[in-house]
Every structure is written in structure tokens, then in C-alpha cells.
Design an enzyme around this catalytic site. Structure first.
Site, PDB file in Angstrom:
ATOM      1  N   ARG A  64     -15.367  21.161  -4.164  1.00 30.64           N
ATOM      2  CA  ARG A  64     -16.291  20.486  -5.076  1.00 30.64           C
ATOM      3  C   ARG A  64     -16.169  20.946  -6.532  1.00 30.64           C
ATOM      4  O   ARG A  64     -15.975  20.148  -7.443  1.00 30.64           O
ATOM      5  CB  ARG A  64     -17.743  20.665  -4.602  1.00 30.64           C
ATOM      6  CG  ARG A  64     -18.743  19.847  -5.434  1.00 30.64           C
ATOM      7  CD  ARG A  64     -20.147  19.912  -4.881  1.00 30.64           C
ATOM      8  NE  ARG A  64     -20.203  19.600  -3.465  1.00 30.64           N
ATOM      9  CZ  ARG A  64     -20.104  18.380  -2.946  1.00 30.64           C
ATOM     10  NH1 ARG A  64     -19.956  17.348  -3.739  1.00 30.64           N
ATOM     11  NH2 ARG A  64     -20.148  18.184  -1.640  1.00 30.64           N
ATOM     12  N   ARG A  90     -21.149  11.184  -4.857  1.00 34.24           N
ATOM     13  CA  ARG A  90     -20.825  12.606  -4.712  1.00 34.24           C
ATOM     14  C   ARG A  90     -21.979  13.431  -5.258  1.00 34.24           C
ATOM     15  O   ARG A  90     -22.677  12.991  -6.178  1.00 34.24           O
ATOM     16  CB  ARG A  90     -19.576  12.956  -5.540  1.00 34.24           C
ATOM     17  CG  ARG A  90     -18.277  12.592  -4.889  1.00 34.24           C
ATOM     18  CD  ARG A  90     -17.123  12.996  -5.776  1.00 34.24           C
ATOM     19  NE  ARG A  90     -17.044  14.436  -6.000  1.00 34.24           N
ATOM     20  CZ  ARG A  90     -16.539  15.304  -5.141  1.00 34.24           C
ATOM     21  NH1 ARG A  90     -16.061  14.889  -3.988  1.00 34.24           N
ATOM     22  NH2 ARG A  90     -16.502  16.587  -5.422  1.00 34.24           N
ATOM     23  N   ASN A 106     -28.494   9.084 -13.191  1.00 30.67           N
ATOM     24  CA  ASN A 106     -28.113   8.553 -11.876  1.00 30.67           C
ATOM     25  C   ASN A 106     -29.047   7.411 -11.526  1.00 30.67           C
ATOM     26  O   ASN A 106     -30.215   7.422 -11.918  1.00 30.67           O
ATOM     27  CB  ASN A 106     -28.226   9.657 -10.813  1.00 30.67           C
ATOM     28  CG  ASN A 106     -27.762   9.178  -9.448  1.00 30.67           C
ATOM     29  OD1 ASN A 106     -26.790   8.429  -9.339  1.00 30.67           O
ATOM     30  ND2 ASN A 106     -28.458   9.594  -8.404  1.00 30.67           N
ATOM     31  N   HIS A 108     -30.557   5.331  -8.184  1.00 35.77           N
ATOM     32  CA  HIS A 108     -30.702   5.540  -6.742  1.00 35.77           C
ATOM     33  C   HIS A 108     -31.551   4.397  -6.174  1.00 35.77           C
ATOM     34  O   HIS A 108     -32.590   4.052  -6.752  1.00 35.77           O
ATOM     35  CB  HIS A 108     -31.386   6.900  -6.500  1.00 35.77           C
ATOM     36  CG  HIS A 108     -31.497   7.234  -5.062  1.00 35.77           C
ATOM     37  ND1 HIS A 108     -30.427   7.692  -4.309  1.00 35.77           N
ATOM     38  CD2 HIS A 108     -32.551   7.146  -4.204  1.00 35.77           C
ATOM     39  CE1 HIS A 108     -30.833   7.885  -3.066  1.00 35.77           C
ATOM     40  NE2 HIS A 108     -32.111   7.561  -2.980  1.00 35.77           N
ATOM     41  N   ASP A 140     -30.177  16.653 -11.961  1.00 32.34           N
ATOM     42  CA  ASP A 140     -30.244  18.111 -12.069  1.00 32.34           C
ATOM     43  C   ASP A 140     -29.557  18.705 -10.839  1.00 32.34           C
ATOM     44  O   ASP A 140     -28.819  17.992 -10.154  1.00 32.34           O
ATOM     45  CB  ASP A 140     -31.676  18.599 -12.288  1.00 32.34           C
ATOM     46  CG  ASP A 140     -32.565  18.332 -11.087  1.00 32.34           C
ATOM     47  OD1 ASP A 140     -32.035  17.934 -10.021  1.00 32.34           O
ATOM     48  OD2 ASP A 140     -33.787  18.531 -11.199  1.00 32.34           O
ATOM     49  N   GLU A 173     -31.927  -2.851 -10.140  1.00 37.12           N
ATOM     50  CA  GLU A 173     -31.055  -1.785 -10.677  1.00 37.12           C
ATOM     51  C   GLU A 173     -30.355  -2.283 -11.926  1.00 37.12           C
ATOM     52  O   GLU A 173     -30.265  -1.568 -12.938  1.00 37.12           O
ATOM     53  CB  GLU A 173     -30.003  -1.370  -9.632  1.00 37.12           C
ATOM     54  CG  GLU A 173     -30.577  -0.741  -8.383  1.00 37.12           C
ATOM     55  CD  GLU A 173     -29.480  -0.220  -7.452  1.00 37.12           C
ATOM     56  OE1 GLU A 173     -28.448   0.256  -7.926  1.00 37.12           O
ATOM     57  OE2 GLU A 173     -29.675  -0.301  -6.219  1.00 37.12           O
TER      58      GLU A 173
HETATM   59  C1  GAR Z   1     -26.225   1.124  -5.847  1.00 34.78           C
HETATM   60  O1  GAR Z   1     -27.173   0.521  -5.011  1.00 34.78           O
HETATM   61  C2  GAR Z   1     -26.691   2.505  -6.267  1.00 34.78           C
HETATM   62  O2  GAR Z   1     -28.069   2.577  -6.470  1.00 34.78           O
HETATM   63  C3  GAR Z   1     -26.264   3.325  -5.071  1.00 34.78           C
HETATM   64  O3  GAR Z   1     -24.988   2.846  -4.748  1.00 34.78           O
HETATM   65  C4  GAR Z   1     -24.946   1.456  -5.086  1.00 34.78           C
HETATM   66  C5  GAR Z   1     -23.723   1.202  -5.914  1.00 34.78           C
HETATM   67  O4  GAR Z   1     -23.522  -0.162  -6.150  1.00 34.78           O
HETATM   68  N1  GAR Z   1     -26.256   4.718  -5.374  1.00 34.78           N
HETATM   69  C6  GAR Z   1     -26.632   5.664  -4.517  1.00 34.78           C
HETATM   70  O5  GAR Z   1     -26.955   5.411  -3.371  1.00 34.78           O
HETATM   71  C7  GAR Z   1     -26.614   7.073  -5.065  1.00 34.78           C
HETATM   72  N2  GAR Z   1     -27.343   7.955  -4.225  1.00 34.78           N
HETATM   73  P1  GAR Z   1     -22.547  -0.631  -7.284  1.00 34.78           P
HETATM   74  O6  GAR Z   1     -21.222   0.108  -7.028  1.00 34.78           O
HETATM   75  O7  GAR Z   1     -22.401  -2.107  -7.077  1.00 34.78           O
HETATM   76  O8  GAR Z   1     -23.151  -0.278  -8.610  1.00 34.78           O
END
Ligand code: GAR
Length: 209
Positions: A64, A90, A106, A108, A140, A173
Site C-alpha cells: 500500500r 482503495r 472522496n 461515497h 482522513d 453524486e
Molecule cells: C460511485 O457510486 C462512488 O460513490 C463509489 O463508486 C462509484 C463510482 O462510480 N465510491 C465508493 O464506493 C467509495 N467508497 P463512477 O466510477 O461512475 O464515478
């Protein structure tokens, strides 16, 4: 002008919504780099098609922090001010977080602190919550745990599947992530403990509730 570095692992629809906001001038920044840890990611293909500098640094089999050191170097080489994780699946090492203090965002797909981690739309359905949504937060050293900049709520419907719920959340999002990035780029936030407070522009009154 501030420089954004976008990190992604897959489809890249959040990257595209950020790119549109940059191209339309809603976010006064430039995207200096789009970086993926998976070379087959659709998002990296789209980034190239759209004319952005796009790089793949495969993470498979790498330790990592050693991987993160390479990514941080590339981001610094591109003079990135703000790192935006857009479906970058990641966990970042403390080294990475400390290299960009309060400068990593980020998104989520849940209303944090509910359902951190992976497969969270399925978890929300299984738990039986009536509302879910998405969260933009400052990364964080905890998993999905940093201060929250923006959230949006969507209803969970009786006939939802993981797919329909994910899509309803994804639309939100695409709306709140560019908004949150804009706030950061314009230095319009201050923090009180964990609370992120929006600093109004001159002439802007308090929001009507
Ligand atoms: C999105 O729904 C994002 O919120 C999630 O991955 C997807 C990516 O979609 N992220 C996570 O789950 C992070 N923990 P995208 O590649 O179409 O933007």
C-alpha cells in the site's frame, strides 16, 4: 488556477461530471491529471477521449504505502492542489493523507456515517433504511470517516433493486461532487471540529430553509 488530480478505478461517471463542471467554468480549476489504479477502467478511456492527461499505475500486488508514494510523487509532479477520489476503490495510507492535508476529497454512496466500506447500496437495502444518499467528505486516516462537506438524500423505494437505488444515488453524486469541489477551490469552507461550515460570498445571505 488551482489544479485537480482525479483518482478513479472504474466507470468514471463522477469524473465526467467534474470534467463537465470544469469545462463549463462552474469550477474554476483545471484537471491536470486523471489517474487510475486499473488500466482497463472505462474512466481512464473517457479521460483520454476528452483530451485530459490520463495515466494508469496498476496497484495489483503492490504494497500500500509503496504504491501510494509513487502516486503522490506523480500528483506532486503535476502540481496538484486538490485530490478528488471519484470511485477510487482503495484505502489511502497515512503517507498519502499527510502528503495532502485536508486536500483530498472522496464521494461515497451512502449517508455517512451509515454504511462505510463497499457494496453499500446493497447494505442499505438489506438493512431496510427508508432513505439513503451520498456524501462528499474530506479524506482522513479513517475509512470513509472524514469531515462532511455535502450530502444528498434519496428515498429507498419498496421495489428498489441494488441497481435502481445505485442509479438514484448516482444522479445526486453528479450534482453534489462538483458543488463540493467548487467550495474547496474557492476556499469557501472553514472547519469547527468535525463540522465543515460554508463561508458565504459577499452579498450572499443565509440560506432559506
Ligand atoms: C460511485 O457510486 C462512488 O460513490 C463509489 O463508486 C462509484 C463510482 O462510480 N465510491 C465508493 O464506493 C467509495 N467508497 P463512477 O466510477 O461512475 O464515478
Amino acid at each position: 488556477m488551482k489544479k485537480l488530480g482525479i483518482l478513479l478505478s472504474g466507470r468514471g461517471s463522477n469524473f465526467e461530471s467534474i470534467a463537465r463542471a470544469v469545462q463549463e467554468g462552474t469550477i474554476a480549476a483545471e484537471i491536470s491529471l486523471v489517474l487510475s489504479n486499473r488500466c482497463e477502467a472505462r474512466g481512464i478511456v473517457r479521460a483520454k477521449e476528452m483530451g485530459f492527461k490520463a495515466l494508469c499505475i496498476p496497484s495489483q500486488g503492490r504494497q500500500r504505502e509503496e504504491y501510494d508514494r509513487e502516486v503522490v510523487k506523480v500528483l506532486k509532479d503535476h502540481k496538484v492542489d486538490l485530490v478528488c477520489m471519484a470511485g477510487f476503490l482503495r484505502i489511502l495510507s497515512p503517507y498519502f493523507i499527510q502528503a495532502f492535508p485536508n486536500r483530498i476529497l472522496n464521494i461515497h454512496p451512502s449517508l455517512l456515517p451509515a454504511f462505510p466500506g463497499l457494496d453499500v447500496q446493497r447494505q442499505a437495502l438489506e438493512w431496510g433504511v427508508k432513505f439513503s444518499g451520498c456524501t462528499v467528505h474530506i479524506a482522513d486516516e479513517t475509512l470513509d470517516g472524514g469531515p462532511i462537506l455535502r450530502q444528498a438524500v434519496v428515498p429507498v423505494l419498496d421495489d428498489d433493486t441494488e441497481g435502481t437505488l445505485s442509479l438514484r444515488i448516482l444522479r445526486e453524486e453528479h450534482r453534489i461532487y462538483p458543488e463540493a469541489i467548487r467550495l474547496m477551490v474557492e476556499d469557501r469552507i472553514r472547519t469547527e471540529g468535525r463540522r465543515v461550515i460554508e463561508v458565504k460570498k459577499e452579498g450572499e445571505g443565509p440560506k432559506k430553509v
